[in-house]
Write an enzyme that holds these catalytic residues in place. Structure first.
Site, PDB file in Angstrom:
ATOM      1  N   ARG A  18      -4.474  11.621  28.203  1.00  0.00           N
ATOM      2  CA  ARG A  18      -4.960  10.425  27.511  1.00  0.00           C
ATOM      3  C   ARG A  18      -3.958   9.312  27.783  1.00  0.00           C
ATOM      4  O   ARG A  18      -2.815   9.355  27.327  1.00  0.00           O
ATOM      5  CB  ARG A  18      -5.065  10.708  26.014  1.00  0.00           C
ATOM      6  CG  ARG A  18      -5.507   9.527  25.166  1.00  0.00           C
ATOM      7  CD  ARG A  18      -6.921   9.125  25.483  1.00  0.00           C
ATOM      8  NE  ARG A  18      -7.461   8.222  24.458  1.00  0.00           N
ATOM      9  CZ  ARG A  18      -8.299   7.218  24.728  1.00  0.00           C
ATOM     10  NH1 ARG A  18      -8.667   6.995  25.997  1.00  0.00           N
ATOM     11  NH2 ARG A  18      -8.770   6.471  23.755  1.00  0.00           N
ATOM     12  N   GLU A  20      -3.471   6.199  26.908  1.00  0.00           N
ATOM     13  CA  GLU A  20      -2.866   5.414  25.825  1.00  0.00           C
ATOM     14  C   GLU A  20      -1.698   6.160  25.182  1.00  0.00           C
ATOM     15  O   GLU A  20      -0.760   5.548  24.688  1.00  0.00           O
ATOM     16  CB  GLU A  20      -3.925   5.096  24.763  1.00  0.00           C
ATOM     17  CG  GLU A  20      -5.020   4.170  25.261  1.00  0.00           C
ATOM     18  CD  GLU A  20      -6.078   3.941  24.197  1.00  0.00           C
ATOM     19  OE1 GLU A  20      -5.885   4.424  23.052  1.00  0.00           O
ATOM     20  OE2 GLU A  20      -7.104   3.309  24.498  1.00  0.00           O
ATOM     21  N   ASP A  21      -1.778   7.502  25.177  1.00  0.00           N
ATOM     22  CA  ASP A  21      -0.732   8.312  24.514  1.00  0.00           C
ATOM     23  C   ASP A  21       0.463   8.587  25.417  1.00  0.00           C
ATOM     24  O   ASP A  21       1.620   8.530  24.968  1.00  0.00           O
ATOM     25  CB  ASP A  21      -1.317   9.647  24.053  1.00  0.00           C
ATOM     26  CG  ASP A  21      -2.310   9.485  22.917  1.00  0.00           C
ATOM     27  OD1 ASP A  21      -2.381   8.378  22.365  1.00  0.00           O
ATOM     28  OD2 ASP A  21      -3.013  10.462  22.600  1.00  0.00           O
ATOM     29  N   THR A  22       0.199   8.931  26.674  1.00  0.00           N
ATOM     30  CA  THR A  22       1.287   9.520  27.486  1.00  0.00           C
ATOM     31  C   THR A  22       1.493   8.892  28.852  1.00  0.00           C
ATOM     32  O   THR A  22       2.390   9.310  29.586  1.00  0.00           O
ATOM     33  CB  THR A  22       1.009  11.021  27.696  1.00  0.00           C
ATOM     34  OG1 THR A  22      -0.185  11.177  28.487  1.00  0.00           O
ATOM     35  CG2 THR A  22       0.866  11.756  26.374  1.00  0.00           C
ATOM     36  N   ARG A  23       0.672   7.897  29.254  1.00  0.00           N
ATOM     37  CA  ARG A  23       0.797   7.366  30.617  1.00  0.00           C
ATOM     38  C   ARG A  23       2.204   6.857  30.905  1.00  0.00           C
ATOM     39  O   ARG A  23       2.763   7.126  31.975  1.00  0.00           O
ATOM     40  CB  ARG A  23      -0.218   6.249  30.847  1.00  0.00           C
ATOM     41  CG  ARG A  23      -0.159   5.678  32.271  1.00  0.00           C
ATOM     42  CD  ARG A  23      -1.062   4.472  32.434  1.00  0.00           C
ATOM     43  NE  ARG A  23      -2.447   4.792  32.165  1.00  0.00           N
ATOM     44  CZ  ARG A  23      -3.268   5.356  33.056  1.00  0.00           C
ATOM     45  NH1 ARG A  23      -2.802   5.654  34.262  1.00  0.00           N
ATOM     46  NH2 ARG A  23      -4.506   5.618  32.736  1.00  0.00           N
ATOM     47  N   GLY A  50     -15.497   4.034  32.629  1.00  0.00           N
ATOM     48  CA  GLY A  50     -16.879   3.871  32.169  1.00  0.00           C
ATOM     49  C   GLY A  50     -17.262   4.959  31.199  1.00  0.00           C
ATOM     50  O   GLY A  50     -16.426   5.698  30.687  1.00  0.00           O
ATOM     51  N   GLU A  84     -13.516  16.024  31.299  1.00  0.00           N
ATOM     52  CA  GLU A  84     -12.587  16.620  32.278  1.00  0.00           C
ATOM     53  C   GLU A  84     -12.284  18.074  31.903  1.00  0.00           C
ATOM     54  O   GLU A  84     -12.239  18.949  32.770  1.00  0.00           O
ATOM     55  CB  GLU A  84     -11.285  15.807  32.320  1.00  0.00           C
ATOM     56  CG  GLU A  84     -11.400  14.483  33.057  1.00  0.00           C
ATOM     57  CD  GLU A  84     -10.084  13.717  33.030  1.00  0.00           C
ATOM     58  OE1 GLU A  84      -9.076  14.279  32.535  1.00  0.00           O
ATOM     59  OE2 GLU A  84     -10.064  12.573  33.494  1.00  0.00           O
TER      60      GLU A  84
END
Length: 1002
Positions: A18, A20-23, A50, A84
């Site tokens: 995810r 937003e959390d871990t990039r 999308g 995924e």
């Protein structure tokens, strides 16, 4: 198949996360760490997504060998992430993709159950898709399944976990499949040895001849387990590297750099080893030849932690002893099916020989004897060559060792000193299969120190001491030795040793021998006739070994000569001449130098004219010539024969008596008087060290009571002594007696009542005697090794249980005396408590192996208590998968009705009778036939019942467990095969022995 498809993937790893959390934190660090390890990783860099998972992302998941799912608090709020997960698990199911979950600041149980902060995120998504309950259910199942997989910790642990899974399940299985044959089971054995608990650093040696696969197995083991260690290093080819300038220093630098993962490691050895003392490390030292190499590279194992492991491969066992290695794994040759597969991969680029090349391949198997190096070299050499070339090449190999194989094997020879080299060449040319004590005496007489020389050859895996103390040498090493001798000169007459009949024929026919020749070993059956020149041996003043023998059953002397020049035999220490053609030995043949004199089937009338020649005679094995022993040997000769070890007077039909002190000879261990048909008595015995006393076919009526003084007597052959009526009770005091053969003693009617006082379980042969009963005291023996009662038609009874015999042959004996007793003895659940206790004592004492037994009785029916019975020689059965794992089955009792017909089988013919267990396995562990029992049986004119048992030993169970064996059938075989239906195995039966049947439960 799955591993092969994974190995062809575009990516090693796909990372699902995810953004937003871990990039910008965990996932970016994970990606960087994977990239530094050269692990090809796919990570989605798109910030905007999308509604549907993109096709490119689906393709990336399918194109990856491993998927890593980074679960975080907001992971479940993304439909994309959950899709995924569903796709990843689908690939896991369909393509055996490896899936590794990482839980970043979330609890695995919250992911499985969608609770906690992770559950809150999922609830938000659930509100958006509340109309699509099927989709929600799919996501919930996927999260539960993914979160239940074995997890990985954070970045460093995750990298190690990924690397290990890539190695173990993606790349190595495919590599092993294509390159390594017969290695997996050996690696498992070594893993087991390395896994032992140890307070100190545990070191394991892998020992064997050159080319046997030591490095291959060590490398495969290293690749498999190195990721379990904090540091690891495989130091390859220490022998060669250490020879280079500064080679040992470079090896030490490489060792420290690899273990500490520091290319610029400090040269301060003390500091570096202090760092290592805090690490769990794995080190392989490959091809070490001497202790000083290890000492220079690592100094001592004291630097390392007890959980560290060391593997050393070497050809020299002494290196391992010097280093204090506790366990040595001896590399053995490949089994036939693995050898054939390895050869075929190089010769035919497939797992089996091409049609039409099977016989040629079989010849190569026989030549290479399971040595991987030879199989690879010869496979590559013969690849895509015509059959004519194969045949020519194989014939050439019988005489000349392939250069690539010679180069590797000769390294061990080159490390020997001159004396050790000479012993090695003598074994290769002359002494293969000979008693090691004889070889030592021969080289002692040559001024060598054979005890240490032979010990060195054993340590360097150049020879082995096999069963019955015989010297064994691998065929390729024998070819190495002979090739070294061949390279001494193109002219055979200028070589030190001759063994090939064509070379010897040339040298002796054309009298081209020289002073270079030290030994000749000539198989006369290979030539039609050879006429010797009287002065042939005068040209060989250094000759010390001369053996003219015949490998043919009906051998004869092919070397014709009218007389010999006296000179030429002065240095001979070993003389064997089958059918020696002259009346006397050469006059200058000195008994003081002889180690062995053997002249079977000769007409010699005298040995030497002078008694002094006997003074240092070490061993006369066979001088069976009637004229020589026509009368009693001169008593004055006895003191001069005090070094005699074996005296063979077999077939001396004129011999009537023996010297009074014959048994007193200090070193005499074997006395063979077989066929001395006029010998009626033995002298009284005062003392003696004789182990073998053979009196077959003599006219002896009784043995002297003083025979009890032969404390070392282990083999007493009285067969066909037709005048023998009784045995002295003092015979029972022989504590070493293991064989008592009374076969054909037709006047013998009783045995000593105290027979049970014998200490060892003996082979007792009473065939064709007039014995009426076996003494009850035989029960005290615990168990007979083998009892033969064939044609003992007056025998009325046997002692009842707890009498036990490992084997019993009772052809043409009264059936009613035996069948009930035999059934009780084999059907273990019917044994009484006393017998059970005795059996347990035997096995605990280790005095005698009771793992198998065999009994032959007249009869044509299988006993009713056999649960599995069939007509013919084959029984199939269905057993549960845990048949060998539940520790209930202890063994098998088998029975078979064996029949012969005199219309189709020659009377007196012998056959091999065997019982095989056929199993199916879930692993590639070789042939699925396990031969549990084999025995020799002879022709009988009526049907006979063969009863036997086999108790599984610990090694059996280990083999069964390792391969997950499940029994599916048993097969009885007779070899050579009997083609007619009226002969062979007519019926058969099987009974399983369970734990509740065994004595341990009583």
């Amino acid at each position: 198949m799955a591993s092969s498809s994974r190995n062809n993937k575009k990516y090693d790893v796909f990372v699902s996360f995810r953004g937003e959390d871990t990039r910008d934190n965990f996932t970016s660090h994970l990606y960087s760490a994977l990239s530094r390890q050269n692990i090809q990783t796919f990570i989605d860099d798109q910030l905007n997504r999308g509604d549907e998972i993109s096709e490119s992302l689906v393709n990336a998941i399918e194109a990856s060998a491993i998927s890593v799912i980074v679960f975080s608090e907001g992971y479940a709020s993304s439909r994309w992430c959950l899709d995924e997960v569903v796709k990843i698990l689908k690939c896991k199911k369909e393509y055996a993709q490896i899936v590794i979950p990482i839980f970043y600041r979330v609890d695995p149980s919250d992911v499985r159950n969608q609770t906690g902060s992770f559950g809150d995120s999922f609830s938000k998504l659930e509100q958006r898709f509340k109309e699509n309950s099927k989709k929600l259910l799919t996501w919930r199942k996927a999260l539960k399944e993914a979160a239940s997989l074995p997890e990985s910790e954070l970045i460093n642990e995750a990298i190690n976990h990924i690397l290990k899974r890539l190695l173990d399940q993606v790349f190595r299985p495919n590599d092993n499949k294509n390159q390594l044959v017969g290695v997996e089971s050996r690696v498992e054995e070594i893993e087991s040895l390395l896994g032992v608990q140890s307070k100190d650093v545990y070191a394991l040696g892998i020992w064997g001849i050159g080319g046997i696969g030591k490095t291959t197995v060590a490398r495969a083991t290293f690749d498999k387990i190195s990721s379990d260690f904090e540091g690891s290093c495989f130091l390859e080819n220490v022998r060669e590297e250490s020879k280079k300038p500064g080679g040992l220093a470079c090896l030490r630098q490489k060792l420290l750099s690899n273990l500490l993962k520091d290319k610029n490691v400090s040269l301060d050895i003390g500091l570096n080893f202090r760092r290592l003392s805090r690490m769990k490390v794995l080190i392989v030292f490959d091809d070490v030849t001497c202790f000083s190499q290890l000492e220079s590279i690592i100094g001592s194992l004291d630097w390392l932690t007890p959980v560290s492991r060391i593997i050393i491969t070497t050809r020299n066992k002494q290196v391992l002893r010097n280093w204090g290695v506790r366990k040595i794994y001896e590399m053995e040759a490949l089994e036939y099916h693995h050898a054939l597969e390895l050869f075929s991969r190089h010769a035919f680029k497939q797992n089996r020989p091409d049609v039409g090349y099977e016989k040629f391949s079989s010849k190569v198997m026989k030549y290479a004897q399971g040595v991987p190096l030879a199989l690879k070299v010869l496979g590559c050499f013969l690849y895509e060559r015509e059959k004519e070339v194969w045949e020519s090449a194989i014939n050439k190999l019988q005489r000349i060792l392939h250069p690539s194989i010679l180069e590797v094997l000769k390294l061990s020879y080159d490390s020997l000193d001159d004396e050790e080299k000479s012993i090695f060449l003598d074994v290769a040319c002359f002494f293969q299969g000979e008693d090691v004590n004889l070889v030592m005496k021969f080289h002692n007489a040559s001024g060598f120190y054979p005890e240490i020389g032979i010990s060195v050859l054993v340590d360097k895996s150049l020879i082995a001491i096999g069963s019955y103390n015989k010297i064994r040498m691998h065929d390729l090493l024998q070819e190495l030795g002979r090739e070294i001798v061949r390279q001494e000169s193109i002219n055979p007459g200028n070589r030190s040793r001759l063994w090939h009949h064509e070379d010897i024929y040339e040298v002796l026919t054309y009298n081209t021998g020289t002073e270079k020749i030290e030994g000749i070993c000539f198989d006369m059956s290979k030539v039609k006739e050879l006429r010797l020149n009287p002065n042939t041996f005068t040209q060989m003043p250094k000759l010390i070994f001369l053996k003219f023998y015949s490998s043919s059953v009906n051998g004869e002397n092919k070397c014709k000569i009218s007389y010999l020049q006296d000179s030429g035999f002065a240095e001979v220490k070993y003389l064997h001449w089958y059918g020696y053609p002259l009346k006397s030995l050469p006059s200058n043949l000195g008994a003081e130098k002889l180690v062995l004199l053997e002249v079977p089937d000769s007409d010699i009338e005298r040995l030497w004219d002078c008694v002094k020649h006997y003074s240092k005679l070490n061993q006369i094995i066979h001088a069976a010539c009637n004229k020589l022993i026509a009368k009693t040997p001169n008593p004055t000769l006895m003191p001069s024969l005090n070094k005699l070890v074996i005296l063979n007077l077999r077939g001396s039909k004129s011999l009537k008596s023996l010297p009074a002190r014959i048994f007193n000879l200090e070193f005499l261990i074997k006395l063979d008087l077989s066929g001395c048909s006029k010998l009626k008595s033995l002298p009284e015995i005062l003392s003696g060290n004789i182990s073998w006393l053979l009196l077959r076919g003599t006219a002896i009526k009784e043995l002297p009571s003083s025979i009890e003084l032969l404390h070392r007597l282990g083999y007493l052959d009285l067969s066909d002594c037709k005048r023998l009526k009784c045995l002295p009770s003092s015979l029972c005091k022989l504590k070493s007696l293991g064989v008592l053969d009374l076969h054909g003693c037709s006047n013998l009617q009783r045995l000593p009542e105290c027979l049970g006082q014998l200490s060892l379980p003996i082979l007792l042969n009473l065939a064709k005697t007039n014995i009426e009963r076996i003494p009850e005291s035989i029960i005290e023996l615990f168990v007979l090794g083998y009892l033969v009662l064939n044609y003992s038609e007056r025998l009325q009874s046997l002692p009842k249980p707890p009498f036990l015999a490992r084997g019993l042959d009772a052809d043409h004996c009264p059936l009613q005396s035996f069948l009930g007793i035999v059934e009780d003895a084999l059907r273990i659940q019917h044994m009484g408590h006393e017998l059970a206790v005795r059996w347990k004592e035997i096995r605990e004492k280790g005095d005698f192996s009771m793992d198998k037994g065999h009994i032959v009785l007249p009869g044509n029916e299988i006993p009713k208590w056999f649960k599995f019975q069939r007509v013919g020689s084959f029984i199939t059965w269905e057993m549960p998968p845990d048949f060998f794992n539940n520790s209930i089955v202890q063994g098998i009792v088998f029975s078979a009705i064996l029949a012969f017909s005199d219309r189709h089988v020659d009377c007196g013919r012998w056959f091999s009778f065997s019982f095989e267990l056929k199993v199916k396995t879930t692993k590639d562990c070789g042939p699925h036939d396990t031969r549990l029992f084999q025995s020799r049986v002879n022709y009988v004119e009526s049907d006979h019942l063969h009863l036997g048992y086999y108790l599984f030993c610990e090694e059996d169970f280990k083999g069964f467990w390792k391969c997950n064996c499940i029994p599916e059938a048993v097969q009885f075989n007779v070899f050579p095969p009997l083609e007619c239906q009226c002969c062979g195995v007519k019926k058969c039966g099987i009974h399983l022995l369970h734990t509740r049947d065994s004595m341990n439960s009583m």
